[in-house]
Design a protein around this motif. Sequence first.
Motif, PDB file in Angstrom:
ATOM      1  N   ALA A  23       0.816  -1.213   0.000  1.00 20.96           N
ATOM      2  CA  ALA A  23       0.000   0.000   0.000  1.00 20.96           C
ATOM      3  C   ALA A  23       0.853   1.269   0.000  1.00 20.96           C
ATOM      4  O   ALA A  23       0.315   2.372   0.095  1.00 20.96           O
ATOM      5  N   GLY A  24       2.180   1.123  -0.093  1.00 20.29           N
ATOM      6  CA  GLY A  24       3.062   2.283  -0.100  1.00 20.29           C
ATOM      7  C   GLY A  24       3.132   2.988   1.233  1.00 20.29           C
ATOM      8  O   GLY A  24       3.320   4.202   1.288  1.00 20.29           O
ATOM      9  N   ARG A  25       3.043   2.218   2.323  1.00 25.43           N
ATOM     10  CA  ARG A  25       2.899   2.823   3.640  1.00 25.43           C
ATOM     11  C   ARG A  25       4.172   2.862   4.483  1.00 25.43           C
ATOM     12  O   ARG A  25       4.120   3.131   5.662  1.00 25.43           O
ATOM     13  N   GLN A  26       5.330   2.551   3.912  1.00 26.29           N
ATOM     14  CA  GLN A  26       6.613   2.653   4.615  1.00 26.29           C
ATOM     15  C   GLN A  26       6.589   1.929   5.963  1.00 26.29           C
ATOM     16  O   GLN A  26       6.687   2.550   7.027  1.00 26.29           O
ATOM     17  N   PRO A  27       6.476   0.595   5.964  1.00 29.21           N
ATOM     18  CA  PRO A  27       6.432  -0.130   7.232  1.00 29.21           C
ATOM     19  C   PRO A  27       7.774  -0.091   7.954  1.00 29.21           C
ATOM     20  O   PRO A  27       8.838  -0.063   7.336  1.00 29.21           O
ATOM     21  N   ALA A  28       7.717  -0.084   9.266  1.00 29.47           N
ATOM     22  CA  ALA A  28       8.906  -0.169  10.113  1.00 29.47           C
ATOM     23  C   ALA A  28       8.537  -1.010  11.328  1.00 29.47           C
ATOM     24  O   ALA A  28       7.355  -1.136  11.677  1.00 29.47           O
ATOM     25  N   THR A  29       9.536  -1.576  11.965  1.00 31.27           N
ATOM     26  CA  THR A  29       9.301  -2.490  13.079  1.00 31.27           C
ATOM     27  C   THR A  29      10.234  -2.178  14.236  1.00 31.27           C
ATOM     28  O   THR A  29      11.419  -1.924  14.026  1.00 31.27           O
ATOM     29  N   ARG A  30       9.680  -2.190  15.443  1.00 28.65           N
ATOM     30  CA  ARG A  30      10.490  -2.145  16.658  1.00 28.65           C
ATOM     31  C   ARG A  30      10.305  -3.475  17.375  1.00 28.65           C
ATOM     32  O   ARG A  30       9.184  -3.841  17.726  1.00 28.65           O
ATOM     33  N   VAL A  31      11.375  -4.183  17.590  1.00 30.51           N
ATOM     34  CA  VAL A  31      11.313  -5.437  18.334  1.00 30.51           C
ATOM     35  C   VAL A  31      11.372  -5.113  19.820  1.00 30.51           C
ATOM     36  O   VAL A  31      12.326  -4.508  20.302  1.00 30.51           O
ATOM     37  N   LEU A  32      10.333  -5.496  20.546  1.00 33.99           N
ATOM     38  CA  LEU A  32      10.238  -5.224  21.981  1.00 33.99           C
ATOM     39  C   LEU A  32      10.740  -6.398  22.811  1.00 33.99           C
ATOM     40  O   LEU A  32      11.342  -6.200  23.865  1.00 33.99           O
ATOM     41  N   VAL A  33      10.470  -7.603  22.347  1.00 34.09           N
ATOM     42  CA  VAL A  33      10.891  -8.829  23.033  1.00 34.09           C
ATOM     43  C   VAL A  33      11.295  -9.843  21.973  1.00 34.09           C
ATOM     44  O   VAL A  33      10.611  -9.995  20.957  1.00 34.09           O
ATOM     45  N   ASN A  34      12.408 -10.532  22.204  1.00 31.26           N
ATOM     46  CA  ASN A  34      12.860 -11.600  21.315  1.00 31.26           C
ATOM     47  C   ASN A  34      13.592 -12.616  22.181  1.00 31.26           C
ATOM     48  O   ASN A  34      14.765 -12.459  22.470  1.00 31.26           O
ATOM     49  N   THR A  35      12.856 -13.641  22.624  1.00 29.90           N
ATOM     50  CA  THR A  35      13.427 -14.541  23.627  1.00 29.90           C
ATOM     51  C   THR A  35      12.771 -15.917  23.545  1.00 29.90           C
ATOM     52  O   THR A  35      11.814 -16.124  22.796  1.00 29.90           O
ATOM     53  N   VAL A  36      13.293 -16.839  24.331  1.00 32.11           N
ATOM     54  CA  VAL A  36      12.716 -18.185  24.467  1.00 32.11           C
ATOM     55  C   VAL A  36      12.006 -18.261  25.809  1.00 32.11           C
ATOM     56  O   VAL A  36      12.554 -17.840  26.838  1.00 32.11           O
ATOM     57  N   VAL A  37      10.765 -18.778  25.800  1.00 35.67           N
ATOM     58  CA  VAL A  37       9.955 -18.864  27.020  1.00 35.67           C
ATOM     59  C   VAL A  37       9.312 -20.239  27.110  1.00 35.67           C
ATOM     60  O   VAL A  37       9.203 -20.946  26.100  1.00 35.67           O
ATOM     61  N   PRO A  38       8.846 -20.646  28.315  1.00 35.38           N
ATOM     62  CA  PRO A  38       8.082 -21.899  28.432  1.00 35.38           C
ATOM     63  C   PRO A  38       6.710 -21.728  27.776  1.00 35.38           C
ATOM     64  O   PRO A  38       6.055 -20.693  27.945  1.00 35.38           O
ATOM     65  N   ALA A  39       6.270 -22.707  27.050  1.00 29.19           N
ATOM     66  CA  ALA A  39       4.980 -22.639  26.363  1.00 29.19           C
ATOM     67  C   ALA A  39       3.833 -22.722  27.349  1.00 29.19           C
ATOM     68  O   ALA A  39       3.781 -23.642  28.175  1.00 29.19           O
ATOM     69  N   SER A  40       2.915 -21.764  27.282  1.00 28.62           N
ATOM     70  CA  SER A  40       1.685 -21.855  28.071  1.00 28.62           C
ATOM     71  C   SER A  40       0.815 -22.960  27.485  1.00 28.62           C
ATOM     72  O   SER A  40       1.080 -23.476  26.388  1.00 28.62           O
ATOM     73  N   ALA A  41      -0.243 -23.314  28.194  1.00 27.44           N
ATOM     74  CA  ALA A  41      -1.142 -24.361  27.698  1.00 27.44           C
ATOM     75  C   ALA A  41      -1.733 -23.966  26.353  1.00 27.44           C
ATOM     76  O   ALA A  41      -1.836 -24.801  25.436  1.00 27.44           O
TER      77      ALA A  41
END
Length: 245
Positions: free
Chosen positions: A99-117
């Motif tokens: 759509a020509g909207r110039q996407p950008a991303t901020r990574v807030l969390v990037n980690t390994v965690v225990p899987a919830s149910a």
Amino acid sequence: MRLDLGVDRSSPVPLYFQLSQQLEAAIERGELTPGSLLGNEIELAARLGLSRPTVRQAIQSLVDKGLLVRRRGVGTQVVHSRVERPLELSSLYDDLEAAGRQPATRVLVNTVVPASAEVAAALGVSEGGDVHRVERLRLAHGEPMAYLCNHLPPGLLDLDTARLEGTGLYRLLRSAGITLHSARQSIGARAATAAEAERLGEDAGAPLLTMRRTTFDDTGRAVEFADHTYRPGRYSFEFQLLVRP
């Protein structure tokens, strides 16, 4: 570009709303592009034979929707149109870029965690086992559009933060040789928590669109469980409905 605007004084629809609808339609059609100036309120009021408060109310309604912004010393400027996302297996990053909207991303969390149910059931892994959790803020033209929380099975691909900020998750999956095939998805709405409101630039309690999706590759393996929230003034889902034969 001079817009063809007009109001019907015999209509029961308020004049400010008629004007705001025409301006919004012009933005959606691309006649008023992001960055363009709307013009002087006094001139617009004189041209349409409306009072300045009526024109101001029309413009303010579009400011509240996030389509216009008032800039001191500049005037009223078009920010962007709402993104209408078709319901198909695509990523928000790809949709914004298309759509020509110039996407950008901020990574807030990037980690390994225990899987919830819930995550374990969606991804077909053991509860408490390792899964990768990624939280991102997706922006368009520098403005927050959506908060994206994704869980992926461990060892699926290299989830480097720099790569996640440079492109979309689905592109990374495809580049790793994963063929996305289908998804189960649900869409809803709820009030923003204080934390969500702060992230997305909304008021606490403001309505948010929600989307939950489990995505499968061409072998039937679950490769992603997504829990996303979107600003409804800047984003909508588009449905095509068919009658059963």
